[in-house]
Every structure is written in structure tokens, then in C-alpha cells.
Design a protein around this motif. Structure first.
Motif, PDB file in Angstrom:
ATOM      1  N   VAL A  50       9.211  11.877  44.059  1.00 20.30           N
ATOM      2  CA  VAL A  50      10.056  11.983  45.384  1.00 20.30           C
ATOM      3  C   VAL A  50      10.766  10.260  44.735  1.00 20.30           C
ATOM      4  CG1 VAL A  50       9.821  11.043  47.446  1.00 20.30           C
ATOM      5  CG2 VAL A  50       8.076  12.139  46.962  1.00 20.30           C
ATOM      6  N   ALA A  51       9.911   9.131  43.968  1.00 17.90           N
ATOM      7  CA  ALA A  51      10.971   8.253  43.642  1.00 17.90           C
ATOM      8  C   ALA A  51      12.000   8.975  42.894  1.00 17.90           C
ATOM      9  CB  ALA A  51      10.070   7.626  42.761  1.00 17.90           C
ATOM     10  N   SER A  52      11.560   9.736  41.846  1.00 17.82           N
ATOM     11  CA  SER A  52      13.000   9.940  40.823  1.00 17.82           C
ATOM     12  C   SER A  52      13.793  11.368  41.120  1.00 17.82           C
ATOM     13  CB  SER A  52      11.919  10.737  39.931  1.00 17.82           C
ATOM     14  OG  SER A  52      11.272  12.331  40.076  1.00 17.82           O
ATOM     15  N   GLN A  53      13.743  11.833  42.520  1.00 15.77           N
ATOM     16  CA  GLN A  53      14.350  12.784  42.584  1.00 15.77           C
ATOM     17  C   GLN A  53      15.780  12.057  44.287  1.00 15.77           C
ATOM     18  OE1 GLN A  53      15.312  15.808  42.471  1.00 15.77           O
ATOM     19  NE2 GLN A  53      13.035  16.382  42.465  1.00 15.77           N
ATOM     20  N   GLY A  54      14.304  10.978  44.988  1.00 11.00           N
ATOM     21  CA  GLY A  54      15.633   9.836  45.120  1.00 11.00           C
ATOM     22  C   GLY A  54      16.616   8.714  44.628  1.00 11.00           C
ATOM     23  N   VAL A  55      16.118   8.606  43.563  1.00  6.77           N
ATOM     24  CA  VAL A  55      16.679   7.785  42.376  1.00  6.77           C
ATOM     25  C   VAL A  55      17.816   8.679  42.054  1.00  6.77           C
ATOM     26  CG1 VAL A  55      17.090   6.204  40.313  1.00  6.77           C
ATOM     27  CG2 VAL A  55      14.877   6.048  41.891  1.00  6.77           C
ATOM     28  N   TYR A  56      17.549   9.674  41.633  1.00  5.00           N
ATOM     29  CA  TYR A  56      18.213  10.522  41.067  1.00  5.00           C
ATOM     30  C   TYR A  56      19.655  11.051  42.275  1.00  5.00           C
ATOM     31  CZ  TYR A  56      20.256  14.582  39.033  1.00  5.00           C
ATOM     32  OH  TYR A  56      20.770  15.881  37.958  1.00  5.00           O
ATOM     33  N   ALA A  57      18.946  11.423  43.175  1.00  8.46           N
ATOM     34  CA  ALA A  57      20.065  11.945  44.440  1.00  8.46           C
ATOM     35  C   ALA A  57      20.533  11.165  44.795  1.00  8.46           C
ATOM     36  CB  ALA A  57      19.375  12.184  45.742  1.00  8.46           C
ATOM     37  N   GLN A  58      20.344   9.553  44.732  1.00  9.82           N
ATOM     38  CA  GLN A  58      21.231   8.739  45.567  1.00  9.82           C
ATOM     39  C   GLN A  58      22.495   8.135  44.402  1.00  9.82           C
ATOM     40  OE1 GLN A  58      20.754   6.729  48.409  1.00  9.82           O
ATOM     41  NE2 GLN A  58      22.786   5.490  47.201  1.00  9.82           N
ATOM     42  N   LEU A  59      21.698   7.968  42.782  1.00 12.45           N
ATOM     43  CA  LEU A  59      22.712   7.717  41.538  1.00 12.45           C
ATOM     44  C   LEU A  59      23.875   8.728  41.766  1.00 12.45           C
ATOM     45  CD1 LEU A  59      20.268   6.274  39.216  1.00 12.45           C
ATOM     46  CD2 LEU A  59      21.905   5.176  40.377  1.00 12.45           C
TER      47      LEU A  59
END
Length: 731
Positions: A50-59
């Protein structure tokens, strides 16, 4: 007693009797180890994913937002630049040098040259006569040429005109470029009108598109340092390239992609365009115009290859997944160790609990290897008796607590943790909310309550302050909550919520207190609006004083001081009158009487020489100040040059409201003063201020007549502009 003896006996005779044979069961340690390992694995893996997906989407979103912000910055600078250039022409068009045919060609050239020197991107500035012939240019080029068929002349005769970019025709031989591109310009034009509004010509300019390139470079160059490969395009209303990468296909560039064209109608943004050669991230923004200068329909695109734009996000995403995998393995290992520590004491405790359940009065074995079990049995027995006593004490304490909570002047509610079931609300809460909340059996049921977001949509259950205290054990202080009561009325609540912690640092309850702050919020809003109004009026007053300081003139320093003091005093008196009237307006007759008397206070019995004839008329608050300053200037002029400069002179002020035409007629007539001829000087600050007040601020018409018996000023002012609407409504 027999049952008790049988129980004790059984316990002594079979202290370690094996459990009856049955299906093979899994050990407690193994079960806990698998559970902890699985939970740790799932928690760490899910968190990492979830963190990777969230950070990826945010970036990815940040990358698009950065390009969109750059495009919006370029668009804003272009809009403001066009507005400033058009304002340059409008200011120059009202100068006497261009409006008055008496000024020679050198003076007009000099004015246009100074304007060109202030902004070098002007390719040429032209003064065009009413017949379309070029009268003067900044460098003397093209003078005498007929441009009557040009669009900018035909449109500029009627109003300001802003034309789209095109290749320079007349100026091509005089505009040198370092590349092979033909010079391109934008056309700007505005009419030249005399004081009576008659057309005297057109002031036009060709603005080089190099100005657009300069703005684009100033924004994109810093972005290129962080993201090499970023490109920017400025497109016209047809999607053709105005400014962009050099190349033979520049003028035949593809049209604006349809998906971006549709999104441009909503404003700035970003979009990923899929192309055969690869995806491309595009930030875009439209040119919307600035103030009264409309938009050309241009748009700005800032582009970056998607693989380069999203490369940092991809790298961080894989690093987070790798870290999550390692954390999951570590959590599984720790779970196995922790399970062993938990299982051993629980196994021993479970055996003792089974015996106590079957024989509550049993005596566990004497000291020995099972001495801990005997101690636990004694503790459990004492605990059982203590619990019964505490149960009664808690019942009494709960009754006292309820009585106290019912008397509190604020709303109080209690909820169980972790379910969120509401178990209590006092009478004040019911009265405040107009419905019970004890019907909520879980946090999920909070959605049926009346909380709502500022836009009126129902509040999610987990966003209630009480839910925060129940689910997360986190206190919430002074939260503002819009709440729809049971009777349909919306109020504002100030809410506090917190878990109720015991001596053992546990929290089985959560408490929520709230009070109605609707009136308090309304009072704060009124105070905020009042502060804004005071600030606005103070700024206006300072601006008027600043303009008075800048424009006041006198031959001597004492004369300047006297003139300035009189005008500032007039402004101060206007402020005092408005404050005394609570900023609801001033009666015109009273204003005339007081201001003339104050301005001419050095003349004996001046009131007997003033005739004020007109009905009661209340001026709007924003009009009182310019009217006061105008009356002061007229009185000062009468004292120095007019009726009040002679002992027998008189002033008659008449006003009459024409409701049918919506106009107020105002006449200032002087008699008995020195004769005023047509050559009477008309260039002083006072006259300019009076003309600006009547014509610009009050949107009226006026006429000065310098008669032999004295000055006659006639003015026609719109009633809707000058009359106080608040006083009119109350009347």
C-alpha cells in the motif's frame, strides 16, 4: 458441603489425570506462531504494497502537478504581459501629445519612442489618423502609409483590439532575426479620443513574439535543471505552434490533442498521452485573459517523456516492496519467538482454570512442584470474592456518575471501546441534538447521526471525533462539527473526545463532550467582516491622501502647506461625519453647509452669503468623501478667485432629483465676485479633481461656464450611484 468435600477429594486423588482421548489437536504455541507469523507477513507485506502504491501514485501526481504549475505560470505571465502592453497604449492614447493636433511630429515621435524604449519587444508603435494614414511612428518608419484596410485599424477605431499572431508584413524588412524564421507579431490597438469623445485616430503597436519566448525561457530554464528533456509549447486557438522547439515543421505542427483540448476548458492540469513512440506527460494551462483584456485562446503545454518523468517513482516503488518483503520475514520470525513465550504460561493457566471451573472450592496441591498453581488458585478465589464486592461498588459509582453527568450544562456521551456502542447520553445532549444517539451499536452506525461536512454531505462514521477516540485511542480537542439536528436545523458544535483511561493504562470507554457554538461562530464571522471593512476603508482613505499629496501644487512652501492642510482636513471631516452616521450616508444639504462653513471659516458671516436650495437627499457613504473634497475645492476657488473673494459675493447651490430620468441635477452658481473670462486658468489640481470626481467617480456629466458674474458649474449625476440605498430602503 458434600459437594465441596467430593470436589476437594477428587482434586487430591487425580491431580494430573490425562484428558480423554480424542482427535489430535494443534498445540497452542504452534497456533500462536502461525497466527503471529501470518499476521506479521500480511501486515508488513500489505503495508509495503500500500505504501509503495501510495508513494508511486503521489509521485506521479506530483510530476504532473509540477508541469501543470509551470504551464500555468507561463500562461499567467503571458496574460499579464498582454494586459500591461494594452494598458501602455491606453495610457498613451489619452496624452495631450497625441490627442492635441497642435503638437508637432517630433513631439509625437518622441512620445512613441519613449514608450518603445520602456519595452523593447514593441516592433513598432504607430499613431494613425482617422482616415487610416500613419501620422507618426517611434522611428519615423512607414509614416504616410495608408493602413485603413487593416483589421487593427478598423477594430481599433471603436475599442481596444488584440489580434492573434501573424507574420510581419510591413515591418519584415526592419526586423532582423538570427534564424531563418520570418518575424511574427501581435497587433494591439486602441482609439484616440478627445475630451468630448470624438475619434482623433488610433494608437497601434506590433508586439514581437520574441516577448513570448522570453517568458517561456524564464519559467522553463529552472525546470530543465531538475528535469532535463522538458519542452514547452505555446499554441494558438487552432492548436498551431506559436512558440516551441525550432524545426521545419514548426508552422505545420499537429493540432492540440483532443483529450487535452477538452480538459483545457476546465483549467490547468496534466495528462499522459499515449503515442506510438512512447507515453508523454503533458502539463497544460489556458490563457484566460487578465482584467478587461480578453483571451486570445492560446494554450501552454509543458511536456516530458513519461519514462523519464516517472523514473524516480518507479525506483522508490521497488525499494519499498523489497523493504516490505524483508520486514514480513522478520515479523514471522519474531512471531514464532513471541508465541513460545506466551504459550507456556497460558498452558499452565488453562489447566488451573479448568479445575477451578469444575471445582470452585477445590484446594490445589500442597507446596511442591505445583506451588504456583496453589497460589494462583488462592488468588483466583480472592479475586472472585473481590469482584462480587467491586461489582456492587461499581453499580453505586455508576449511579453517582450518571447523576453528575445529567447535571452538566454541556452534551456528554459515553461509548464502549472498541465496538463504539453508545451506552449513555445526558439530557443536555438530547436537548441539543433533538434526537437520541444511544441507538448506535457500533462505530459503523455513527453514519446515521447528523454530522456533515461543510458542503452538506453526511459525515463518514470514522471521521466523527468519538470514532477517533474509540478506534485509535486518540484524543480530539475543540473540533468544529456541522450537525443537522433531529428537527432539521443545522448547528455548529465544538466537540472534544478522548479515551477514558484507568489506573492500568487501559481504556474500555471513550467520552465525548460537545456544546452548541453556532452563535459564537456567527459573532466571530461578524467581527471578521467588520475588521475587513475597517481595513478597506482605511486603505481607501490612505490612497486618497497619497493622491492628494502627489498632485497638490503651489508656488511657495507655505502655500503648498495651506493647500494640503485644507484638503486633508476636508477628508478628515468626511471621515468624521461618516463615522458619526455609522457609515450609512450623509445628507447633502448638511454636507454642503458644514463643508463650506469649515472651508471658509475665516470669512465673517459666511453662512449668510450661502443659499442652499434643494430637498433632503442622503448620499451613499462611499460618495461622501469625494463630494466633500469637491465642495472644499469649489469653496477654496471661490475664496481665492470667485464670489467669496469680494465682500458682496454670494454662492447659490441648487439640487433637484429627477426620478423619471434617474438623475440628480446640481448647480453651483457664484455672483458678485470678480469677472471670470473664457481664459480663466483650468489646469490646477482642484479643477482636475472636480472633473475626475464628477466624470469618473460619480459617472456623471458636467459643464463649467466662466460667466462675467461668476463661475456656474452644472452637473448631472446618476441617482443610483450617489444615493444611499440603505437609507432609501429604511425610508
Amino acid at each position: 458441603m458434600k459437594a465441596g468435600r467430593d470436589g476437594r477429594h477428587g482434586a487430591e486423588e487425580h491431580p494430573a489425570s490425562p484428558a480423554p482421548a480424542g482427535p489430535r489437536s494443534i498445540g497452542l504455541r504452534s497456533l500462536l506462531a502461525m497466527a503471529f507469523g501470518l499476521i506479521g507477513l500480511l501486515a508488513a507485506g500489505t503495508t509495503a504494497l500500500v505504501a509503495s502504491q501510495g508513494v508511486y501514485a503521489q509521485l506521479r501526481q506530483d510530476a504532473g502537478a509540477e508541469l501543470a504549475a509551470a504551464a500555468e505560470r507561463v500562461a499567467d505571465l503571458l496574460d499579464r504581459g498582454l494586459f500591461e502592453r494594452m494598458r501602455d497604449l491606453e495610457i498613451a492614447a489619452v496624452s495631450e501629445t497625441l490627442r492635441n493636433p497642435g503638437y508637432g511630429l517630433p513631439a509625437r515621435r518622441a512620445l512613441l519612442r519613449r514608450l518603445q524604449e520602456t519595452y523593447p519587444y514593441y516592433a513598432i508603435l504607430l499613431q494613425i489618423g482617422p482616415d487610416g494614414q500613419i501620422l507618426a511612428t517611434d522611428r519615423g518608419l512607414l509614416e504616410g502609409l495608408d493602413v485603413s484596410q487593416r483589421v487593427y485599424f478598423q477594430q481599433g477605431r471603436h475599442s481596444t483590439f488584440l489580434g492573434d499572431v501573424h507574420e510581419a508584413q510591413l515591418m519584415a524588412p526592419y526586423m532582423q532575426r538570427s534564424d531563418d524564421e520570418p518575424p511574427r507579431v501581435l497587433d494591439l490597438a486602441t482609439p484616440i479620443l478627445d475630451e468630448a469623445g470624438r475619434l482623433k485616430g488610433v494608437l497601434a503597436a506590433h508586439l514581437s513574439v520574441d516577448w513570448v519566448e522570453g517568458i517561456e525561457r524564464s519559467v522553463i530554464q529552472p525546470l530543465l535543471q531538475r528535469h532535463p528533456g522538458v519542452r514547452a509549447l505555446v499554441l494558438d486557438s487552432q492548436g498551431r505552434v506559436v512558440i516551441g522547439p525550432r524545426g521545419p515543421g514548426r508552422r505545420q505542427a499537429p493540432l492540440l490533442p483532443e483529450e487535452i483540448r477538452q480538459q483545457l476548458q476546465k483549467g490547468p492540469g496534466s495528462h499522459v498521452i499515449e503515442r506510438r513512440e512512447g507515453a508523454r506527460l503533458v502539463g497544460f494551462a489556458p490563457l484566460d485573459g487578465h482584467r478587461h483584456v480578453g483571451s486570445l485562446g492560446w494554450s501552454v503545454l509543458v511536456m516530458h517523456e513519461a519514462t523519464d518523468a516517472f523514473a524516480p517513482a518507479e525506483a522508490l516503488r521497488w525499494r519499498l516492496l523489497a523493504i516490505g518483503f524483508l520486514a514480513a520475514q522478520l515479523a514471522a520470525a519474531v512471531g514464532w519467538v513471541v508465541a513460545g513465550r506466551i504459550a507456556r504460561p497460558l498452558e499452565r493457566l488453562s489447566q488451573a482454570a479448568l479445575r477451578l471451573r469444575e471445582q470452585p472450592e477445590a484446594v490445589l496441591p500442597a507446596p511442591g512442584r505445583l506451588s504456583e498453581v496453589a497460589a494462583l488458585h488462592g488468588a483466583l478465589g480472592a479475586l472472585h470474592r473481590s469482584l462480587r464486592q467491586r461489582e456492587q461498588e461499581l453499580s453505586d459509582s455508576e449511579a453517582r456518575m450518571r447523576a453528575v453527568l445529567e447535571q452538566m450544562p454541556i452534551g456528554v456521551a459515553l461509548a464502549e471501546r472498541p465496538s463504539g456502542r453508545v451506552i449513555f447520553q445526558n439530557a443536555c445532549a438530547t436537548e441539543m441534538l433533538r434526537h437520541p444517539i444511544v441507538v448506535a451499536d457500533s462505530v459503523a452506525d455513527y453514519v446515521r447521526l447528523g454530522g456533515q461536512y461543510p458542503d452538506g454531505t453526511p459525515l463518514r462514521a470514522e471521521d466523527y471525533p468519538l470514532a477517533q477516540a474509540v478506534l485509535k485511542g486518540r484524543p480530539v480537542q475543540h473540533a468544529s462539527l456541522s450537525y443537522r439536528r433531529g428537527d432539521g436545523v443545522t448547528i455548529w458544535l465544538s466537540v472534544n473526545a478522548a479515551p477514558v483511561r484507568s489506573a492500568g493504562d487501559g481504556a474500555a470507554l471513550a467520552v465525548c463532550t460537545f456544546e452548541d457554538v453556532t452563535e459564537m461562530r456567527a459573532a466571530a464571522e461578524r467581527q471578521r467582516l467588520l475588521a475587513q471593512e475597517v481595513d478597506h476603508r482605511a486603505r481607501n482613505a490612505l490612497a486618497v491622501v497619497q493622491a492628494t499629496l502627489r498632485l497638490s501644487r503651489a508656488d511657495t512652501l507655505p502655500g503648498f502647506v495651506q493647500s494640503l492642510e485644507g484638503r486633508v482636513a476636508a477628508l478628515a471631516r468626511a471621515q468624521s461625519r461618516l463615522a458619526a452616521a455609522a457609515w450609512k450616508g450623509i445628507e447633502l444639504g448638511t454636507l454642503l453647509e458644514e463643508e463650506i462653513g469649515a472651508a471658509a471659516r475665516g470669512i465673517p458671516k459666511v453662512a449668510e452669503r450661502i443659499d442652499l436650495l434643494g430637498p433632503r437627499l442622503v448620499l451613499a457613504a462611499e460618495i461622501a468623501q469625494p463630494i466633500s473634497l469637491m465642495i472644499h475645492e469649489l469653496t477654496a476657488n471661490a475664496m481665492q478667485h470667485g464670489a467669496l473673494s469680494q465682500p458682496g459675493g454670494r454662492i447659490t447651490v441648487e439640487w433637484r432629483a429627477d426620478a423619471a430620468q434617474g438623475m440628480l441635477r446640481l448647480r453651483w452658481q457664484e455672483q458678485g465676485g470678480p469677472a471670470a473670462g473664457p481664459e480663466e486658468p483650468r489646469s490646477g489640481f482642484g479643477l482636475r479633481m472636480i472633473e475626475a470626481t464628477l466624470g469618473n467617480q460619480l459617472s456623471g456629466r458636467y459643464q463649467f461656464e466662466w460667466r462675467e458674474e461668476g463661475l456656474l458649474l452644472s452637473a448631472w449625476l446618476p441617482l443610483a450611484r450617489i444615493v444611499s440605498q440603505e437609507r432609501a430602503a429604511s425610508a
